[in-house]
Design an enzyme around this catalytic site. Structure first.
Site, PDB file in Angstrom:
ATOM      1  N   TYR A  92      11.507 -34.838  47.285  1.00 22.98           N
ATOM      2  CA  TYR A  92      10.587 -34.072  47.104  1.00 22.98           C
ATOM      3  C   TYR A  92       9.420 -34.661  46.543  1.00 22.98           C
ATOM      4  O   TYR A  92       8.111 -34.235  47.255  1.00 22.98           O
ATOM      5  CB  TYR A  92      10.930 -32.933  45.811  1.00 22.98           C
ATOM      6  CG  TYR A  92      12.420 -32.331  46.146  1.00 22.98           C
ATOM      7  CD1 TYR A  92      12.688 -32.006  47.339  1.00 22.98           C
ATOM      8  CD2 TYR A  92      13.145 -32.032  45.058  1.00 22.98           C
ATOM      9  CE1 TYR A  92      14.065 -31.450  47.754  1.00 22.98           C
ATOM     10  CE2 TYR A  92      14.491 -31.506  45.474  1.00 22.98           C
ATOM     11  CZ  TYR A  92      14.760 -31.178  46.700  1.00 22.98           C
ATOM     12  OH  TYR A  92      15.795 -30.702  46.707  1.00 22.98           O
ATOM     13  N   SER A  97      11.188 -34.302  51.842  1.00 22.20           N
ATOM     14  CA  SER A  97      12.229 -33.321  52.331  1.00 22.20           C
ATOM     15  C   SER A  97      11.883 -32.202  53.086  1.00 22.20           C
ATOM     16  O   SER A  97      10.887 -31.899  53.437  1.00 22.20           O
ATOM     17  CB  SER A  97      13.013 -32.924  50.989  1.00 22.20           C
ATOM     18  OG  SER A  97      14.197 -32.272  51.073  1.00 22.20           O
ATOM     19  N   GLY A 299      18.790 -24.227  50.127  1.00 21.94           N
ATOM     20  CA  GLY A 299      18.221 -23.968  48.765  1.00 21.94           C
ATOM     21  C   GLY A 299      16.763 -24.926  48.749  1.00 21.94           C
ATOM     22  O   GLY A 299      16.160 -24.942  49.815  1.00 21.94           O
ATOM     23  N   GLU A 300      16.228 -25.549  47.717  1.00 20.77           N
ATOM     24  CA  GLU A 300      15.326 -26.275  47.284  1.00 20.77           C
ATOM     25  C   GLU A 300      14.039 -25.525  47.787  1.00 20.77           C
ATOM     26  O   GLU A 300      12.987 -25.840  47.954  1.00 20.77           O
ATOM     27  CB  GLU A 300      15.174 -27.548  47.984  1.00 20.77           C
ATOM     28  CG  GLU A 300      15.294 -27.631  49.783  1.00 20.77           C
ATOM     29  CD  GLU A 300      15.217 -29.122  50.213  1.00 20.77           C
ATOM     30  OE1 GLU A 300      14.407 -29.428  51.020  1.00 20.77           O
ATOM     31  OE2 GLU A 300      16.096 -29.964  49.927  1.00 20.77           O
ATOM     32  N   GLY A 301      14.261 -24.185  47.779  1.00 17.41           N
ATOM     33  CA  GLY A 301      13.124 -23.284  48.064  1.00 17.41           C
ATOM     34  C   GLY A 301      12.887 -22.936  49.418  1.00 17.41           C
ATOM     35  O   GLY A 301      11.904 -22.020  49.801  1.00 17.41           O
TER      36      GLY A 301
END
Lengths: 331, 331
Positions: A92, A97, A299-301
């Site tokens: 990130y 990513s 995930g991870e937004g």
């Protein structure tokens, strides 16, 4: 009482004048009235929480909190080793990513905040994930992180190997029903791992059977990044920033807010419905309809970020398009 | 045989090597395998039709065809007067309509092409919308319009007061069933208008009961912008440009292609499902799942344009994100 309890008192309410102005304008825009349906409602919602009759999404931001979980180190509840949390955090930070690739298209920044990588929370099967001091410290970190952003829409994301286990424990403790029904495969755990995960959730929920305060439940069976997401959601409310919720972990993280204070999530919309089975049930409980339903489970937004252009379009459809009167008057 | 019949012969097929390469890479990207689900499949699809193992959407284009309909002038089947077609065309050209606002967020260009504003097609209740010469001329215009674009993804849109009547006639003639079942309110016609619209569709379909060639059905009961959309879809196929279909009118426009040639729409994905009731039925018939389902019913390519960032994200998720091996090798 924790710091998060304090921040939850006297939450600002929606700017109904801004919202109503956009509602009125929506009916006059140069297109058949109602043709954008839900997107017009989204623009009204943004207006109400941005406190502006000219809603806009031109500075969206993604904020990802990452942390490790004691339960994941103690018993294998994930398909991945806990070291992956750090590796993804590095990705990130270096812009490599999936969330970074999505954000580039959405015109959003991405900020990743370490709230406990390599400092796992306690094993929630046997003790509270965080003591009151650590919980307050994480809440403070999240408030600071939101304070440093310059944004008009906030996407919250998370990374933490083991965090769908913590999420299921929160959901089971607050929404009830069979604990196992809240457990899914997360990043893709196998059958044996799924059994261990169900056991871990059941054990954790049983341990806190006497706890009724929803914020305390978050501290007891949550995780540091989950607490940070809850705190960032409250921080955004105080700074007039509408929030886009991501999948199961983010939704479980903010569920305690809505149980604690009715309407605490009114400034939040839901970007997508995840493939993690508990997510749809949580959304139904919250009465929120997801913008996207694409079976994502990253995930991870990422699911929330995928919805950002739609929210930007909804606002532009009000703010950048003339009304019939403006258009025909212009000629 | 018309020009469109000629163009439909020997359509290029998918580049399966590019598609398979992306499929393989998707399983190795720095995220849980399968976490993006359908978005990975979208990237594979783009790769196959862009004929590149590095799918990208960095130059999307919106192409809107506009024309008038004799049936709308002859009997009131729309909530709006036919003059609105010209007014909206002007708005597209001047960058002021909803599609322009959406395109700005999607990073797309918008080109509006007049294929018959003020030159209405014949009243489809009583005669063919276009004679063979006009039909060929419109097809030629559409091919030229696609030739002039420099794009890697094409959104097709339409404007033409009365064109959901023509769309319903095409759908009813090709997909069968009660003609009335294909008729919705379009831009929001009232009950009496809806009755007139159903009658017009029934009359038109009855008139061409003997016609079986799907392209001839498009010429008989379609409209100039509908023919242009069908032609542009074929033109895009020949230039390795994947296409995003919009709502009911666009889908009805391309339905004849798929009936004429199996697989003719394999290079097309569907941006959204419209609130116009016939659209969902058409998509089921075509076996295509819409990316968005937001109850929109605007046309002008808006629902397809709303999905463009998602397709761009799907591609970036493959092309701009490292594999596990690339990431851990990089460190």
């Amino acid at each position: 009482m924790t710091l998060l309890h304090d921040h939850l008192a006297d939450l600002p309410s929606c700017d109904t004048a801004a919202r109503d102005a956009v509602h009125e304008r929506a009916g006059q825009i140069l297109r058949p009235s109602g043709a954008l349906a839900w997107l017009d409602e989204l623009a009204e919602w943004v207006a109400g929480w941005q406190r502006s009759a000219h809603p806009r999404v031109v500075k969206p931001a993604g904020l990802i909190f990452a942390a490790d979980h004691g339960v994941a180190a103690a018993t294998q509840v994930s398909a991945y080793p806990t070291g992956i949390t750090q590796a993804m955090f590095d990705a990130y930070r270096q812009g490599r990513s999936t969330i970074n690739a999505f954000a580039a298209i959405a015109g959003a920044t991405v900020t990743a905040v370490d709230v406990g990588i390599g400092q796992p929370t306690a094993d929630i099967r046997h003790q509270a994930a965080m003591d009151a001091d650590r919980f307050d410290a994480v809440v403070g970190q999240a408030f600071d992180a939101v304070d440093r952003l310059d944004c008009d829409l906030l996407v919250l994301g998370e990374m933490g190997i083991g965090n769908t286990t913590a999420s299921a424990a929160i959901a089971a403790a607050l929404a009830g029903g069979e604990a196992a029904a809240w457990v899914g495969r997360g990043t893709g755990v196998d059958d044996e791992g799924l059994d261990r995960k169900r056991d871990a959730v059941q054990e954790s929920v049983r341990r806190i059977a006497g706890v009724t305060d929803p914020i305390e439940i978050l501290r007891e069976v949550g995780g540091a990044e989950l607490a940070a997401i809850a705190a960032a959601t409250v921080a955004a409310r105080r700074r007039s920033i509408p929030v886009v919720l991501d999948g199961y972990v983010v939704t479980s993280s903010v569920l305690p807010l809505s149980v604690a204070v009715s309407g605490a999530l009114d400034h939040c919309t839901v970007g997508h419905c995840s493939a993690e089975p508990g997510h749809r049930k949580l959304l139904e409980r919250l009465g929120k309809r997801p913008l996207l339903d694409l079976d994502m489970r990253l995930g991870e937004g990422s699911g929330a970020m995928a919805a950002v252009p739609l929210i930007a379009m909804a606002c532009a459809g009000i703010t950048d398009v003339p009304t019939f009167a403006e258009w025909f008057g212009e000629d």
